[in-house]
Design an enzyme around this catalytic site. Structure first.
Site, PDB file in Angstrom:
ATOM      1  N   HIS A  93       0.824  -1.219   0.000  1.00 40.37           N
ATOM      2  CA  HIS A  93       0.000   0.000   0.000  1.00 40.37           C
ATOM      3  C   HIS A  93       0.858   1.270   0.000  1.00 40.37           C
ATOM      4  O   HIS A  93       0.582   2.198  -0.747  1.00 40.37           O
ATOM      5  CB  HIS A  93      -0.913   0.031   1.232  1.00 40.37           C
ATOM      6  CG  HIS A  93      -1.941  -1.045   1.244  1.00 40.37           C
ATOM      7  ND1 HIS A  93      -1.754  -2.247   1.906  1.00 40.37           N
ATOM      8  CD2 HIS A  93      -3.168  -1.124   0.674  1.00 40.37           C
ATOM      9  CE1 HIS A  93      -2.825  -2.997   1.737  1.00 40.37           C
ATOM     10  NE2 HIS A  93      -3.691  -2.362   0.999  1.00 40.37           N
ATOM     11  N   GLU A 124       2.928  -1.329   7.629  1.00 33.56           N
ATOM     12  CA  GLU A 124       3.903  -1.357   6.539  1.00 33.56           C
ATOM     13  C   GLU A 124       5.125  -0.483   6.823  1.00 33.56           C
ATOM     14  O   GLU A 124       6.246  -0.863   6.500  1.00 33.56           O
ATOM     15  CB  GLU A 124       3.211  -0.988   5.226  1.00 33.56           C
ATOM     16  CG  GLU A 124       2.138  -2.026   4.859  1.00 33.56           C
ATOM     17  CD  GLU A 124       1.481  -1.817   3.492  1.00 33.56           C
ATOM     18  OE1 GLU A 124       0.559  -2.589   3.178  1.00 33.56           O
ATOM     19  OE2 GLU A 124       1.883  -0.898   2.753  1.00 33.56           O
ATOM     20  N   ARG A 168     -15.944  23.142  19.077  1.00 29.45           N
ATOM     21  CA  ARG A 168     -17.313  22.637  19.198  1.00 29.45           C
ATOM     22  C   ARG A 168     -18.078  23.317  20.316  1.00 29.45           C
ATOM     23  O   ARG A 168     -19.244  23.046  20.537  1.00 29.45           O
ATOM     24  CB  ARG A 168     -17.281  21.107  19.441  1.00 29.45           C
ATOM     25  CG  ARG A 168     -16.514  20.310  18.405  1.00 29.45           C
ATOM     26  CD  ARG A 168     -17.115  20.459  16.998  1.00 29.45           C
ATOM     27  NE  ARG A 168     -18.537  20.141  16.952  1.00 29.45           N
ATOM     28  CZ  ARG A 168     -19.005  18.902  16.830  1.00 29.45           C
ATOM     29  NH1 ARG A 168     -18.166  17.875  16.756  1.00 29.45           N
ATOM     30  NH2 ARG A 168     -20.306  18.667  16.778  1.00 29.45           N
ATOM     31  N   ARG A 220     -22.197  15.716  15.090  1.00 27.18           N
ATOM     32  CA  ARG A 220     -22.666  16.718  14.123  1.00 27.18           C
ATOM     33  C   ARG A 220     -23.930  16.166  13.486  1.00 27.18           C
ATOM     34  O   ARG A 220     -23.952  14.976  13.105  1.00 27.18           O
ATOM     35  CB  ARG A 220     -21.623  16.948  13.026  1.00 27.18           C
ATOM     36  CG  ARG A 220     -20.344  17.630  13.479  1.00 27.18           C
ATOM     37  CD  ARG A 220     -19.376  17.751  12.288  1.00 27.18           C
ATOM     38  NE  ARG A 220     -18.271  18.650  12.582  1.00 27.18           N
ATOM     39  CZ  ARG A 220     -17.099  18.264  13.069  1.00 27.18           C
ATOM     40  NH1 ARG A 220     -16.886  16.980  13.338  1.00 27.18           N
ATOM     41  NH2 ARG A 220     -16.133  19.146  13.294  1.00 27.18           N
TER      42      ARG A 220
HETATM   43  O1  LIG Z   1     -13.765  18.628  14.329  1.00 28.06           O
HETATM   44  C1  LIG Z   1     -12.864  18.012  13.764  1.00 28.06           C
HETATM   45  C2  LIG Z   1     -11.813  18.678  13.081  1.00 28.06           C
HETATM   46  C3  LIG Z   1     -10.850  17.935  12.484  1.00 28.06           C
HETATM   47  N1  LIG Z   1     -10.922  16.582  12.572  1.00 28.06           N
HETATM   48  C4  LIG Z   1     -11.924  15.941  13.220  1.00 28.06           C
HETATM   49  O2  LIG Z   1     -11.956  14.719  13.276  1.00 28.06           O
HETATM   50  N2  LIG Z   1     -12.872  16.672  13.835  1.00 28.06           N
END
Ligand SMILES: O=c1cc[nH]c(=O)[nH]1
Ligand SMILES: O=P(O)(O)O[C@H]1O[C@H](CO)[C@@H](O)[C@H]1O
Length: 276
Positions: free
Chosen positions: A18, A88, A230, A176
């Protein structure tokens, strides 16, 4: 190209299926961004670098940073491709890994562009469960983590140290709402539950990296740039260069500590080793 077996699809000379690299192509210290586009951004910070391979999501540069041989290989997004990269890269001699990622912060007091150094990861991904029972710790290596902190202090960047939560899904898996507002009840409490447990951030690869490194006796750490907040619901691509510099500097520091341990016949680095 003739691969020697299905168990280990590599050629006689050890060229890996890979990542398309063979023994001698990478240094023992390898930085691991998720994004292939971050690979040239990282190697541009070094004294020298050259592209070794770019196959699927795996882009590899090898060079030198402050005289230390160093490599960077992108893992792609998520545990599955990250596990392939580690298997790998380790097969061709890499033994110390630093993830250089982006992340979403869930604790107050963390700004877009800040760095988060992960001391451990919540295994909310599936790949590590296909390697070892869920109770097994996804913990970062203390020497790598300490070198990342030392580097962040040296470079004077804003950073935090905490426990990351690695998920398989970026959207609903990180609470989300999905398409058309799809948002199942169990996702609604995810951030608050993790926040109460002092988890600092979400990303998608650290838990896989730390679990496999622990299983294989390799060293791994992680530094991420905060792209998402967030708490305030802000998003911005900031801190990527700082994370790459901190990780590269941490490799320099680790190489010095490794040489010191070697010279003084010690297996584990400790603060007063330099006075011995
Ligand atoms: O909120 C985020 C930002 C970057 N990467 C993630 O997994 N979550
Ligand atoms: O910027 P990278 O390193 O890819 O890391 C983060 O970004 C991706 C999601 O946007 C996931 O891979 C997550 O872990």
């Amino acid at each position: 190209m003739k691969f020697v077996s299905a168990d280990r699809p590599q050629t006689e000379e050890g060229y890996q299926y890979h990542i398309a690299c063979k023994p001698g192509d990478v240094a023992r210290y390898v930085l691991l961004p998720g994004d292939p586009e971050r690979v040239p951004k990282i190697s541009a910070l070094w004294d020298e670098a050259k592209e070794i391979a770019f196959h699927r999501e795996y882009r590899t540069h090898t060079g030198k940073y402050k005289g230390i041989p160093i490599s960077v290989t992108s893992t792609g997004i998520g545990g599955p491709s990250t596990a392939i990269a580690i298997e790998e890269l380790a097969a061709i001699g890499a033994d110390t890994f630093i993830r250089v990622g982006s992340t979403g912060a869930i604790q107050p007091g963390i700004e877009i562009g800040d760095l988060i150094i992960a001391k451990a990861a919540v295994r909310l991904e599936g790949t590590s469960k296909q390697y070892v029972r869920i109770e097994y710790p996804a913990s970062a290596d203390y020497e790598v983590t300490l070198a990342l902190i030392e580097a962040a202090e040296t470079l004077g960047v804003r950073y935090h140290v905490g426990i990351t939560a690695s998920t398989d899904s970026f959207y609903v898996g990180q609470a989300r709402p999905g398409l058309n507002g799809y948002f199942p009840s169990f996702a609604k409490h995810l951030i608050d539950d993790l926040r109460q447990a002092k988890v600092t951030n979400f990303e998608m690869e650290a838990a896989t990296l730390f679990t496999l490194a622990n299983i294989y006796g390799l060293r791994a750490g992680c530094v991420c740039a905060v792209f998402a907040n967030r708490v305030t619901n802000e998003f911005g691509k900031a801190g990527e260069k700082e994370a790459a510099l901190v990780a590269s500097e941490a490799v320099k520091i680790l190489a010095e500590w490794d040489e010191e341990k070697e010279k003084k016949g010690k297996k584990y680095w400790f603060p007063s080793l330099r006075k011995l």
